[in-house]
Design a protein around this motif. Structure first.
Motif, PDB file in Angstrom:
ATOM      1  N   GLY A   1       0.782  -1.233   0.000  1.00  9.56           N
ATOM      2  CA  GLY A   1       0.000   0.000   0.000  1.00  9.56           C
ATOM      3  C   GLY A   1       0.808   1.275   0.000  1.00  9.56           C
ATOM      4  O   GLY A   1       0.236   2.368   0.109  1.00  9.56           O
ATOM      5  N   MET A   2       2.131   1.186  -0.125  1.00  8.19           N
ATOM      6  CA  MET A   2       2.944   2.399  -0.182  1.00  8.19           C
ATOM      7  C   MET A   2       2.769   3.088  -1.528  1.00  8.19           C
ATOM      8  O   MET A   2       2.601   2.435  -2.562  1.00  8.19           O
ATOM      9  CB  MET A   2       4.420   2.064   0.048  1.00  8.19           C
ATOM     10  N   SER A   3       2.820   4.418  -1.519  1.00  7.71           N
ATOM     11  CA  SER A   3       2.730   5.177  -2.760  1.00  7.71           C
ATOM     12  C   SER A   3       4.042   5.079  -3.528  1.00  7.71           C
ATOM     13  O   SER A   3       5.085   4.686  -2.981  1.00  7.71           O
ATOM     14  CB  SER A   3       2.427   6.643  -2.465  1.00  7.71           C
ATOM     15  N   VAL A   4       4.008   5.464  -4.793  1.00 11.05           N
ATOM     16  CA  VAL A   4       5.220   5.442  -5.614  1.00 11.05           C
ATOM     17  C   VAL A   4       6.292   6.338  -5.008  1.00 11.05           C
ATOM     18  O   VAL A   4       7.473   5.958  -4.936  1.00 11.05           O
ATOM     19  CB  VAL A   4       4.899   5.884  -7.059  1.00 11.05           C
ATOM     20  N   ASN A   5       5.903   7.520  -4.529  1.00 10.32           N
ATOM     21  CA  ASN A   5       6.878   8.429  -3.931  1.00 10.32           C
ATOM     22  C   ASN A   5       7.480   7.847  -2.659  1.00 10.32           C
ATOM     23  O   ASN A   5       8.688   7.979  -2.413  1.00 10.32           O
ATOM     24  CB  ASN A   5       6.226   9.783  -3.619  1.00 10.32           C
ATOM     25  N   GLU A   6       6.648   7.201  -1.853  1.00 11.20           N
ATOM     26  CA  GLU A   6       7.157   6.579  -0.629  1.00 11.20           C
ATOM     27  C   GLU A   6       8.137   5.457  -0.953  1.00 11.20           C
ATOM     28  O   GLU A   6       9.176   5.314  -0.308  1.00 11.20           O
ATOM     29  CB  GLU A   6       6.000   6.022   0.199  1.00 11.20           C
ATOM     30  N   VAL A   7       7.796   4.666  -1.955  1.00  6.78           N
ATOM     31  CA  VAL A   7       8.670   3.564  -2.358  1.00  6.78           C
ATOM     32  C   VAL A   7      10.005   4.106  -2.863  1.00  6.78           C
ATOM     33  O   VAL A   7      11.084   3.608  -2.489  1.00  6.78           O
ATOM     34  CB  VAL A   7       7.985   2.693  -3.435  1.00  6.78           C
ATOM     35  N   ASP A   8       9.942   5.113  -3.719  1.00  2.00           N
ATOM     36  CA  ASP A   8      11.175   5.681  -4.271  1.00  2.00           C
ATOM     37  C   ASP A   8      12.063   6.255  -3.166  1.00  2.00           C
ATOM     38  O   ASP A   8      13.291   6.092  -3.192  1.00  2.00           O
ATOM     39  CB  ASP A   8      10.849   6.771  -5.292  1.00  2.00           C
ATOM     40  N   ARG A   9      11.447   6.935  -2.210  1.00  3.22           N
ATOM     41  CA  ARG A   9      12.231   7.537  -1.129  1.00  3.22           C
ATOM     42  C   ARG A   9      12.907   6.464  -0.271  1.00  3.22           C
ATOM     43  O   ARG A   9      14.108   6.545   0.021  1.00  3.22           O
ATOM     44  CB  ARG A   9      11.340   8.427  -0.257  1.00  3.22           C
ATOM     45  N   LEU A  10      12.161   5.427   0.135  1.00  2.97           N
ATOM     46  CA  LEU A  10      12.742   4.382   0.969  1.00  2.97           C
ATOM     47  C   LEU A  10      13.820   3.615   0.217  1.00  2.97           C
ATOM     48  O   LEU A  10      14.862   3.269   0.787  1.00  2.97           O
ATOM     49  CB  LEU A  10      11.638   3.432   1.458  1.00  2.97           C
ATOM     50  N   THR A  11      13.604   3.363  -1.058  1.00  2.00           N
ATOM     51  CA  THR A  11      14.617   2.683  -1.874  1.00  2.00           C
ATOM     52  C   THR A  11      15.902   3.486  -1.922  1.00  2.00           C
ATOM     53  O   THR A  11      17.002   2.951  -1.733  1.00  2.00           O
ATOM     54  CB  THR A  11      14.084   2.444  -3.294  1.00  2.00           C
ATOM     55  N   GLU A  12      15.793   4.780  -2.180  1.00  2.00           N
ATOM     56  CA  GLU A  12      16.971   5.640  -2.247  1.00  2.00           C
ATOM     57  C   GLU A  12      17.681   5.707  -0.899  1.00  2.00           C
ATOM     58  O   GLU A  12      18.920   5.689  -0.831  1.00  2.00           O
ATOM     59  CB  GLU A  12      16.556   7.045  -2.697  1.00  2.00           C
ATOM     60  N   GLU A  13      16.910   5.762   0.188  1.00  2.00           N
ATOM     61  CA  GLU A  13      17.528   5.822   1.519  1.00  2.00           C
ATOM     62  C   GLU A  13      18.315   4.553   1.821  1.00  2.00           C
ATOM     63  O   GLU A  13      19.398   4.617   2.420  1.00  2.00           O
ATOM     64  CB  GLU A  13      16.448   6.047   2.579  1.00  2.00           C
ATOM     65  N   CYS A  14      17.804   3.413   1.417  1.00  2.00           N
ATOM     66  CA  CYS A  14      18.525   2.154   1.639  1.00  2.00           C
ATOM     67  C   CYS A  14      19.812   2.109   0.828  1.00  2.00           C
ATOM     68  O   CYS A  14      20.897   1.832   1.360  1.00  2.00           O
ATOM     69  CB  CYS A  14      17.642   0.966   1.277  1.00  2.00           C
ATOM     70  N   LEU A  15      19.715   2.379  -0.464  1.00  2.00           N
ATOM     71  CA  LEU A  15      20.874   2.252  -1.334  1.00  2.00           C
ATOM     72  C   LEU A  15      21.917   3.337  -1.084  1.00  2.00           C
ATOM     73  O   LEU A  15      23.120   3.109  -1.267  1.00  2.00           O
ATOM     74  CB  LEU A  15      20.428   2.271  -2.798  1.00  2.00           C
ATOM     75  N   SER A  16      21.474   4.524  -0.658  1.00  2.00           N
ATOM     76  CA  SER A  16      22.425   5.614  -0.429  1.00  2.00           C
ATOM     77  C   SER A  16      23.301   5.366   0.799  1.00  2.00           C
ATOM     78  O   SER A  16      24.317   6.046   0.985  1.00  2.00           O
ATOM     79  CB  SER A  16      21.684   6.948  -0.265  1.00  2.00           C
ATOM     80  N   LEU A  17      22.945   4.401   1.620  1.00  2.00           N
ATOM     81  CA  LEU A  17      23.807   4.054   2.752  1.00  2.00           C
ATOM     82  C   LEU A  17      25.190   3.637   2.268  1.00  2.00           C
ATOM     83  O   LEU A  17      26.190   3.834   2.958  1.00  2.00           O
ATOM     84  CB  LEU A  17      23.175   2.933   3.578  1.00  2.00           C
ATOM     85  N   ALA A  18      25.254   3.033   1.082  1.00  2.00           N
ATOM     86  CA  ALA A  18      26.542   2.629   0.521  1.00  2.00           C
ATOM     87  C   ALA A  18      27.436   3.824   0.229  1.00  2.00           C
ATOM     88  O   ALA A  18      28.656   3.676   0.125  1.00  2.00           O
ATOM     89  CB  ALA A  18      26.333   1.810  -0.746  1.00  2.00           C
ATOM     90  N   ASP A  19      26.841   5.003   0.085  1.00  2.00           N
ATOM     91  CA  ASP A  19      27.587   6.239  -0.159  1.00  2.00           C
ATOM     92  C   ASP A  19      27.557   7.141   1.065  1.00  2.00           C
ATOM     93  O   ASP A  19      27.620   8.373   0.959  1.00  2.00           O
ATOM     94  CB  ASP A  19      26.996   6.967  -1.368  1.00  2.00           C
ATOM     95  N   ASP A  20      27.437   6.506   2.242  1.00  2.00           N
ATOM     96  CA  ASP A  20      27.453   7.216   3.535  1.00  2.00           C
ATOM     97  C   ASP A  20      26.249   8.120   3.733  1.00  2.00           C
ATOM     98  O   ASP A  20      26.342   9.164   4.405  1.00  2.00           O
ATOM     99  CB  ASP A  20      28.744   8.023   3.705  1.00  2.00           C
ATOM    100  N   GLY A  21      25.112   7.719   3.157  1.00  2.00           N
ATOM    101  CA  GLY A  21      23.874   8.448   3.427  1.00  2.00           C
ATOM    102  C   GLY A  21      23.451   8.291   4.877  1.00  2.00           C
ATOM    103  O   GLY A  21      23.947   7.421   5.595  1.00  2.00           O
TER     104      GLY A  21
END
Length: 455
Positions: free
Chosen positions: A420-440
């Motif tokens: 039930g997550m929106s597209v924007n919510e999904v995109d934000r959580l995805t980016e937050e997870c992957l950006s950890l590799a770049d010290d997010g």
């Protein structure tokens, strides 16, 4: 040095940047599994019990307010396995992500750790959990849910790493964690049981607690693994303690050996799903019609039959643990979505009829290659007498047959959208997870409101 002291020394090696990047991808994979898991009835039962303490610094799925780290580790630890799409080490036959990652996230959020510390802790936690599982071997796996029995140790090591504990304290965290290990496979024999999720919740939370206790100078028994009354003696008659410290890995760390699951079923069912898809591809068809199939034969390894020989599944979890259902829904519908294991699919007359045509058996070379390789042979006899045979040496998502990174992300996105997550919510959580590799920043935007999952 004791075995535990040597183990702690092994775990304190520097973690390469490439492995931290891989850990961020596994975190995203787990996030998708956890979000869809949070939509289920069992998650609500657990939240009513585990999330009643005062507010704290750790964010969890489905709540606007944070909770304490132990509550976060336990609750989030219960979620990632519910849909049977969690990552897996085929040699240890356990699922590290659902236990190690929630404990690591809780420790990182509670202590203000940065992304490097979080991902390093995850890599080390996977290493500890997987190596112990491989060392315990077949006799342990016969009765023990290894994700739980080894997960406590993985969670403890991840937390110890994030807390910056030295080798000695890490060894004591492992020792204290082993004293709390548990989780019996009898849970799979009762379709009403929620114990599998409880196992994971307890492993994540108890691992967090063991590390915190060791950080507070509490000590555990140095011989808890290989002592005369230790874990190996008590639970694993054919244990190989040498695998705690040795044994080939792809680049020196077990994380590189971990498989990612594309289909929402028990991993032991994946080789036959992949074989069915390959067979359809050879035919140039997206599906077979029910009347086209006369019989289906499956040859695979013994554990696949022990866990997944269910010709007449009656529940969602039984369907996910059914070779017969898995191959039937795939041949009739192509790549199986979440709904392929739901009550409507189980009750579908065409699927039910095709399940009755499936015969399963242990066969070579699959039995002798297991557990280094998960494979199967599928033989489909059509109604006109044509015999179609498809060999599947390795399941999709194994290191020998890897799932591309973009498909891992797409899988997580699909699970989040199904929750039930929106597209924007999904995109934000995805980016937050992957950006950890770049010290997010270690700040994940968990959904506060989620829908009903398909389960």
């Amino acid at each position: 040095m004791s075995l535990i002291a040597q183990f702690a020394d092994h775990l304190h090696r520097p973690v390469p940047t490439t492995l931290r990047r891989r850990a961020a991808l596994h975190l995203l994979d787990w996030a998708g599994c956890a979000v869809i898991g949070a939509t289920t009835p069992v998650s609500r039962l657990l939240s009513n019990i585990l999330l009643t303490a005062p507010q704290g610094p750790c964010a969890v799925i489905g709540r606007a307010d944070g909770v304490g780290p132990e509550a976060a580790a336990r609750y989030m630890g219960a979620l990632g396995n519910i849909y049977e799409m969690d990552d897996v080490d085929k040699r240890a036959r356990l699922h590290p992500g659902p236990v190690v990652i929630p404990a690591a996230l809780a420790a990182a959020q509670a202590n203000g750790a940065d992304a490097e510390a979080l991902l390093t802790g995850i890599v080390r936690g996977y290493e500890a959990m997987v190596r112990l599982g491989r060392a315990l071997g077949d006799a342990h796996y016969r009765y023990w849910h290894s994700t739980a029995s080894c997960g406590t140790i993985g969670a403890a090591v991840a937390v110890a790493s994030i807390l910056g504990m030295d080798r000695d304290a890490t060894g004591h965290a492992v020792a204290l964690a082993v004293t709390r290990t548990g989780g019996l496979w009898e849970t799979r024999n009762d379709p009403r049981s929620h114990a599998k999720q409880v196992h994971n919740a307890m492993a994540a939370g108890d691992g967090w607690l063991a590390a915190v206790m060791a950080a507070g100078s509490l000590r555990g028994p140095g011989g808890i693994l290989d002592g005369k009354e230790g874990l190996f003696a008590a639970t694993a008659g054919n244990a190989d303690p040498s695998l705690i410290l040795s044994g080939a890995t792809r680049d020196g760390w077990c994380l590189s050996d971990i498989s990612l699951k594309p289909w929402p079923a028990c991993r032991h069912a994946h080789p036959v799903i992949d074989a069915a898809l390959a067979l359809l591809d050879r035919l140039g068809q997206t599906r077979l019609l029910p009347g086209q199939v006369s019989s289906i034969g499956i040859q695979t390894y013994g554990d696949a039959l022990r866990f997944c020989d269910r010709p007449v599944p009656g529940t969602v979890i039984e369907a996910k643990f059914s070779l017969q259902h898995s191959v039937a829904v795939t041949l009739l519908g192509g790549p199986p979505p979440l709904s392929a294991f739901e009550p409507a699919a189980i009750a579908d007359p065409d699927t039910a009829a095709l399940r009755t045509k499936v015969k399963v058996a242990v066969g070579e070379p699959y039995e002798s290659r297991y557990a280094a390789r998960f494979g199967a042979r599928l033989a489909v006899t059509l109604s006109d007498g044509t015999l179609l045979v498809q060999e599947q040496d390795d399941a999709l998502g194994d290191p020998e047959n890897p799932l591309p990174d973009d498909r891992v992300a797409a899988k997580a996105n699909t699970l989040m959208r199904a929750a039930g997550m929106s597209v924007n919510e999904v995109d934000r959580l995805t980016e937050e997870c992957l950006s950890l590799a770049d010290d997010g920043p270690v700040r994940l935007s968990w959904p506060v409101r989620i829908g009903e999952g398909v389960q």
